[in-house]
Design an enzyme around this catalytic site. Structure first.
Site, PDB file in Angstrom:
ATOM      1  N   SER A   1      12.760   0.208  -4.873  1.00  0.00           N
ATOM      2  CA  SER A   1      13.914  -0.689  -4.955  1.00  0.00           C
ATOM      3  C   SER A   1      13.444  -2.141  -4.989  1.00  0.00           C
ATOM      4  O   SER A   1      12.283  -2.441  -4.679  1.00  0.00           O
ATOM      5  CB  SER A   1      14.841  -0.437  -3.758  1.00  0.00           C
ATOM      6  OG  SER A   1      14.109  -0.504  -2.555  1.00  0.00           O
TER       7      SER A   1
ATOM      8  N   GLU B   1      14.582  -6.454  -4.341  1.00  0.00           N
ATOM      9  CA  GLU B   1      15.483  -7.353  -3.589  1.00  0.00           C
ATOM     10  C   GLU B   1      15.617  -8.708  -4.279  1.00  0.00           C
ATOM     11  O   GLU B   1      14.635  -9.287  -4.730  1.00  0.00           O
ATOM     12  CB  GLU B   1      14.925  -7.542  -2.169  1.00  0.00           C
ATOM     13  CG  GLU B   1      15.809  -8.421  -1.299  1.00  0.00           C
ATOM     14  CD  GLU B   1      15.361  -8.393   0.157  1.00  0.00           C
ATOM     15  OE1 GLU B   1      15.144  -7.307   0.712  1.00  0.00           O
ATOM     16  OE2 GLU B   1      15.219  -9.493   0.718  1.00  0.00           O
TER      17      GLU B   1
ATOM     18  N   ALA C   1      23.036 -15.374   7.179  1.00  0.00           N
ATOM     19  CA  ALA C   1      23.617 -15.103   8.492  1.00  0.00           C
ATOM     20  C   ALA C   1      24.833 -15.987   8.715  1.00  0.00           C
ATOM     21  O   ALA C   1      24.888 -17.140   8.264  1.00  0.00           O
ATOM     22  CB  ALA C   1      22.577 -15.328   9.576  1.00  0.00           C
TER      23      ALA C   1
ATOM     24  N   HIS D   1      23.138  -6.776   1.391  1.00  0.00           N
ATOM     25  CA  HIS D   1      22.755  -6.899   2.796  1.00  0.00           C
ATOM     26  C   HIS D   1      23.987  -7.418   3.527  1.00  0.00           C
ATOM     27  O   HIS D   1      24.794  -8.158   2.964  1.00  0.00           O
ATOM     28  CB  HIS D   1      21.613  -7.901   2.980  1.00  0.00           C
ATOM     29  CG  HIS D   1      20.333  -7.481   2.331  1.00  0.00           C
ATOM     30  ND1 HIS D   1      19.103  -7.859   2.817  1.00  0.00           N
ATOM     31  CD2 HIS D   1      20.065  -6.712   1.246  1.00  0.00           C
ATOM     32  CE1 HIS D   1      18.152  -7.343   2.054  1.00  0.00           C
ATOM     33  NE2 HIS D   1      18.708  -6.649   1.089  1.00  0.00           N
TER      34      HIS D   1
ATOM     35  N   ASP E   1      19.908 -13.901  11.843  1.00  0.00           N
ATOM     36  CA  ASP E   1      19.514 -14.902  12.840  1.00  0.00           C
ATOM     37  C   ASP E   1      20.593 -15.964  12.909  1.00  0.00           C
ATOM     38  O   ASP E   1      21.096 -16.411  11.870  1.00  0.00           O
ATOM     39  CB  ASP E   1      18.167 -15.528  12.443  1.00  0.00           C
ATOM     40  CG  ASP E   1      17.051 -14.508  12.556  1.00  0.00           C
ATOM     41  OD1 ASP E   1      16.898 -13.923  13.637  1.00  0.00           O
ATOM     42  OD2 ASP E   1      16.366 -14.274  11.551  1.00  0.00           O
TER      43      ASP E   1
ATOM     44  N   LYS F   1      18.891   1.984  16.786  1.00  0.00           N
ATOM     45  CA  LYS F   1      19.553   1.564  15.538  1.00  0.00           C
ATOM     46  C   LYS F   1      19.555   2.719  14.526  1.00  0.00           C
ATOM     47  O   LYS F   1      20.556   2.943  13.843  1.00  0.00           O
ATOM     48  CB  LYS F   1      18.782   0.344  15.004  1.00  0.00           C
ATOM     49  CG  LYS F   1      19.312  -0.303  13.798  1.00  0.00           C
ATOM     50  CD  LYS F   1      18.721  -1.691  13.585  1.00  0.00           C
ATOM     51  CE  LYS F   1      17.221  -1.721  13.341  1.00  0.00           C
ATOM     52  NZ  LYS F   1      16.756  -3.063  12.917  1.00  0.00           N
TER      53      LYS F   1
ATOM     54  N   GLN G   1       3.776 -21.296   0.514  1.00  0.00           N
ATOM     55  CA  GLN G   1       5.092 -20.682   0.734  1.00  0.00           C
ATOM     56  C   GLN G   1       4.942 -19.406   1.578  1.00  0.00           C
ATOM     57  O   GLN G   1       5.693 -19.166   2.522  1.00  0.00           O
ATOM     58  CB  GLN G   1       5.709 -20.343  -0.633  1.00  0.00           C
ATOM     59  CG  GLN G   1       7.098 -19.786  -0.570  1.00  0.00           C
ATOM     60  CD  GLN G   1       7.533 -19.198  -1.919  1.00  0.00           C
ATOM     61  OE1 GLN G   1       6.795 -18.460  -2.556  1.00  0.00           O
ATOM     62  NE2 GLN G   1       8.724 -19.562  -2.357  1.00  0.00           N
TER      63      GLN G   1
ATOM     64  N   PHE H   1       6.697 -18.561   5.186  1.00  0.00           N
ATOM     65  CA  PHE H   1       7.541 -17.378   5.387  1.00  0.00           C
ATOM     66  C   PHE H   1       6.971 -16.520   6.517  1.00  0.00           C
ATOM     67  O   PHE H   1       7.694 -16.010   7.360  1.00  0.00           O
ATOM     68  CB  PHE H   1       7.564 -16.495   4.131  1.00  0.00           C
ATOM     69  CG  PHE H   1       8.435 -16.994   3.009  1.00  0.00           C
ATOM     70  CD1 PHE H   1       9.188 -18.150   3.129  1.00  0.00           C
ATOM     71  CD2 PHE H   1       8.515 -16.278   1.824  1.00  0.00           C
ATOM     72  CE1 PHE H   1       9.983 -18.590   2.085  1.00  0.00           C
ATOM     73  CE2 PHE H   1       9.306 -16.707   0.769  1.00  0.00           C
ATOM     74  CZ  PHE H   1      10.036 -17.868   0.903  1.00  0.00           C
TER      75      PHE H   1
ATOM     76  N   HIS I   1       9.802  -1.190  -1.428  1.00  0.00           N
ATOM     77  CA  HIS I   1      10.915  -2.120  -1.665  1.00  0.00           C
ATOM     78  C   HIS I   1      10.278  -3.494  -1.901  1.00  0.00           C
ATOM     79  O   HIS I   1       9.571  -4.009  -1.029  1.00  0.00           O
ATOM     80  CB  HIS I   1      11.825  -2.156  -0.427  1.00  0.00           C
ATOM     81  CG  HIS I   1      12.964  -3.129  -0.515  1.00  0.00           C
ATOM     82  ND1 HIS I   1      14.138  -2.864  -1.180  1.00  0.00           N
ATOM     83  CD2 HIS I   1      13.106  -4.390  -0.017  1.00  0.00           C
ATOM     84  CE1 HIS I   1      14.961  -3.896  -1.086  1.00  0.00           C
ATOM     85  NE2 HIS I   1      14.354  -4.838  -0.379  1.00  0.00           N
TER      86      HIS I   1
HETATM   87  P1  FAD Z   1      18.031  -5.971  15.433  1.00  0.00           P
HETATM   88  O1  FAD Z   1      17.671  -4.591  15.017  1.00  0.00           O
HETATM   89  O2  FAD Z   1      19.312  -6.169  16.136  1.00  0.00           O
HETATM   90  O3  FAD Z   1      16.815  -6.524  16.299  1.00  0.00           O
HETATM   91  C1  FAD Z   1      16.721  -7.903  16.646  1.00  0.00           C
HETATM   92  C2  FAD Z   1      15.927  -8.070  17.940  1.00  0.00           C
HETATM   93  O4  FAD Z   1      16.695  -7.599  19.049  1.00  0.00           O
HETATM   94  C3  FAD Z   1      14.618  -7.283  18.011  1.00  0.00           C
HETATM   95  O5  FAD Z   1      13.697  -8.056  18.720  1.00  0.00           O
HETATM   96  C4  FAD Z   1      14.977  -6.023  18.769  1.00  0.00           C
HETATM   97  O6  FAD Z   1      13.872  -5.476  19.466  1.00  0.00           O
HETATM   98  C5  FAD Z   1      16.032  -6.535  19.727  1.00  0.00           C
HETATM   99  N1  FAD Z   1      17.098  -5.536  19.983  1.00  0.00           N
HETATM  100  C6  FAD Z   1      17.690  -4.747  19.070  1.00  0.00           C
HETATM  101  N2  FAD Z   1      18.656  -3.999  19.634  1.00  0.00           N
HETATM  102  C7  FAD Z   1      18.674  -4.337  20.939  1.00  0.00           C
HETATM  103  C8  FAD Z   1      19.468  -3.918  22.036  1.00  0.00           C
HETATM  104  N3  FAD Z   1      20.464  -3.011  21.871  1.00  0.00           N
HETATM  105  N4  FAD Z   1      19.229  -4.495  23.255  1.00  0.00           N
HETATM  106  C9  FAD Z   1      18.249  -5.411  23.396  1.00  0.00           C
HETATM  107  N5  FAD Z   1      17.471  -5.854  22.388  1.00  0.00           N
HETATM  108  C10 FAD Z   1      17.685  -5.329  21.170  1.00  0.00           C
HETATM  109  N6  FAD Z   1      18.249 -11.780   7.432  1.00  0.00           N
HETATM  110  C11 FAD Z   1      19.370 -12.329   6.899  1.00  0.00           C
HETATM  111  O7  FAD Z   1      19.925 -13.267   7.473  1.00  0.00           O
HETATM  112  N7  FAD Z   1      19.890 -11.887   5.712  1.00  0.00           N
HETATM  113  C12 FAD Z   1      19.347 -10.850   5.031  1.00  0.00           C
HETATM  114  O8  FAD Z   1      19.840 -10.462   3.968  1.00  0.00           O
HETATM  115  C13 FAD Z   1      18.179 -10.220   5.583  1.00  0.00           C
HETATM  116  N8  FAD Z   1      17.606  -9.166   4.976  1.00  0.00           N
HETATM  117  C14 FAD Z   1      16.542  -8.523   5.576  1.00  0.00           C
HETATM  118  C15 FAD Z   1      16.025  -7.372   4.982  1.00  0.00           C
HETATM  119  C16 FAD Z   1      14.955  -6.698   5.567  1.00  0.00           C
HETATM  120  C17 FAD Z   1      14.444  -5.435   4.910  1.00  0.00           C
HETATM  121  C18 FAD Z   1      14.360  -7.201   6.753  1.00  0.00           C
HETATM  122  C19 FAD Z   1      13.168  -6.507   7.353  1.00  0.00           C
HETATM  123  C20 FAD Z   1      14.872  -8.349   7.351  1.00  0.00           C
HETATM  124  C21 FAD Z   1      15.977  -9.017   6.789  1.00  0.00           C
HETATM  125  N9  FAD Z   1      16.543 -10.147   7.383  1.00  0.00           N
HETATM  126  C22 FAD Z   1      17.661 -10.733   6.824  1.00  0.00           C
HETATM  127  C23 FAD Z   1      15.972 -10.717   8.601  1.00  0.00           C
HETATM  128  C24 FAD Z   1      16.666 -10.178   9.869  1.00  0.00           C
HETATM  129  O9  FAD Z   1      18.031 -10.504   9.871  1.00  0.00           O
HETATM  130  C25 FAD Z   1      15.964 -10.791  11.093  1.00  0.00           C
HETATM  131  O10 FAD Z   1      14.671 -10.263  11.209  1.00  0.00           O
HETATM  132  C26 FAD Z   1      16.733 -10.699  12.396  1.00  0.00           C
HETATM  133  O11 FAD Z   1      16.057 -11.517  13.358  1.00  0.00           O
HETATM  134  C27 FAD Z   1      16.794  -9.294  12.995  1.00  0.00           C
HETATM  135  O12 FAD Z   1      17.648  -8.485  12.319  1.00  0.00           O
HETATM  136  P2  FAD Z   1      17.654  -6.904  12.658  1.00  0.00           P
HETATM  137  O13 FAD Z   1      18.744  -6.318  11.887  1.00  0.00           O
HETATM  138  O14 FAD Z   1      16.304  -6.341  12.495  1.00  0.00           O
HETATM  139  O15 FAD Z   1      18.047  -6.996  14.198  1.00  0.00           O
END
Ligand code: FAD
Length: 287
Positions: free
Chosen positions: A18, A20, A54, A79, A111, A167, A214, A218, A268
């Site tokens: 896939s 992105e 976000a 996303h 974030d 998750k 860059q 990142f 991906h």
């Molecule tokens: P989570 O899975 O919620 O984890 C975030 C943090 O919280 C981790 O440190 C985890 O250990 C901790 N945590 C999780 N669940 C719990 C819980 N229940 N209790 C306590 N701690 C917990 N960002 C964007 O803004 N837009 C995008 O389109 C985007 N696309 C992405 C695509 C991919 C494939 C990846 C890998 C990242 C992407 N990101 C994007 C970045 C992502 O949003 C950030 O990395 C963000 O900080 C974490 O998102 P997450 O969904 O992994 O969070």
């Protein structure tokens, strides 16, 4: 010259490949993305995903980009990040996607944008995955994010792994990793997940290398490690971008080949809205 043997290629048919994109800010960016998409469509990826700012900052542009992809007869996966959102606003976005026939979502926490103090009604991505399942049943194929080198805000590797399991168990179908340059980190993470009974496909996210400064920026922001030898080698090319690209193409293609041979369930690509390097890696792998 493809790196893979015909045997290796046959084993790749049930894997997911896939691509992105991010939603462009301007009409010119959108026009350029149409060209990129047309070139990359020739590779027949499983789907094109489109990032989401976000707090909903790219909400309309993500939707517009996704609908264009779909109108071109290609599969699109928006996303969706839940930080700084309400249940009602997420419900509305899900309904818009559903009514437009979108069946695939990448569910994230995101974030909190700087200056935005209000975290919203979802704390973590597992809550978003549960909410999507609760609201829409099995309509969406849900992808989640994985961090083989540990999420930068996690307390430690083990807790991050358990959070990833929570998750996955909330109803995700597959995961896509943050990019990395160390395949052992990926294989170790997949093994640890399997020991915890997490068996969903974990697809490596691949960042083609084109621009060292860059990439350094990142990587510092998202917690992806650039191994010292790799950093030093790229740094030594200084402004010679042609050499960085040529070296990066060899290195990333070799890493992808290693990942696939080691059993990765697909790849991906973070295309950064560029077709060239992703197409070249794809062709070298003989996908
Ligand atoms: P989570 O899975 O919620 O984890 C975030 C943090 O919280 C981790 O440190 C985890 O250990 C901790 N945590 C999780 N669940 C719990 C819980 N229940 N209790 C306590 N701690 C917990 N960002 C964007 O803004 N837009 C995008 O389109 C985007 N696309 C992405 C695509 C991919 C494939 C990846 C890998 C990242 C992407 N990101 C994007 C970045 C992502 O949003 C950030 O990395 C963000 O900080 C974490 O998102 P997450 O969904 O992994 O969070």
């Amino acid at each position: 010259m493809p790196l893979s043997s015909s045997l290796h290629r046959a084993a790749m048919t049930d894997r997911t490949f896939s691509l992105e994109f991010f939603p462009p800010k301007t009409p010119e960016g959108m026009a350029k993305l149409r060209d990129t998409r047309a070139q990359l469509a020739l590779l027949h990826p499983e789907f094109f995903s489109v990032t989401f700012g976000a707090g909903g900052s790219t909400r309309d542009r993500t939707l517009e980009t996704v609908l264009e992809i779909q109108a071109a007869g290609l599969a699109a996966a928006p996303h969706l990040s839940c930080v700084a959102s309400t249940r009602d606003s997420i419900r509305e976005i899900l309904e818009t996607y559903r009514s437009n026939g979108i069946r695939h979502i990448v569910a994230l926490r995101g974030d909190l944008p700087s200056g935005m103090a209000e975290p919203g009604e979802f704390r973590y991505a597992n809550e978003l995955v549960s909410f999507i399942r609760q609201e829409t049943g099995d309509w969406f194929q849900i992808e989640i994010a994985a961090y083989p080198e540990t999420h930068p805000q996690a307390r430690n590797y083990r807790e991050d792994l358990l959070n990833f399991k929570r998750k996955a168990d909330a109803g995700a179908n597959a995961a896509i990793t943050q990019y990395f340059f160390n395949p052992d980190a990926y294989f170790n993470f997949v093994d640890d997940c399997a020991h915890l009974g997490v068996t969903l496909p974990i697809v490596p996210g691949i960042m083609p290398i084109s621009n060292f400064s860059q990439l350094s920026r990142f990587s510092a922001a998202c917690g992806a490690e650039i191994p010292r030898w790799l950093n030093n080698k790229m740094e030594s090319y200084m402004d010679d971008t042609a050499s960085i690209k040529a070296f990066g193409l060899d290195f990333v293609s070799g890493m992808c080949d290693k990942l696939l041979r080691g059993g990765a369930p697909g790849l991906h690509f973070y295309t950064l809205n560029q077709a060239g390097l992703t197409s070249s890696i794809w062709q070298r792998l003989g996908l």
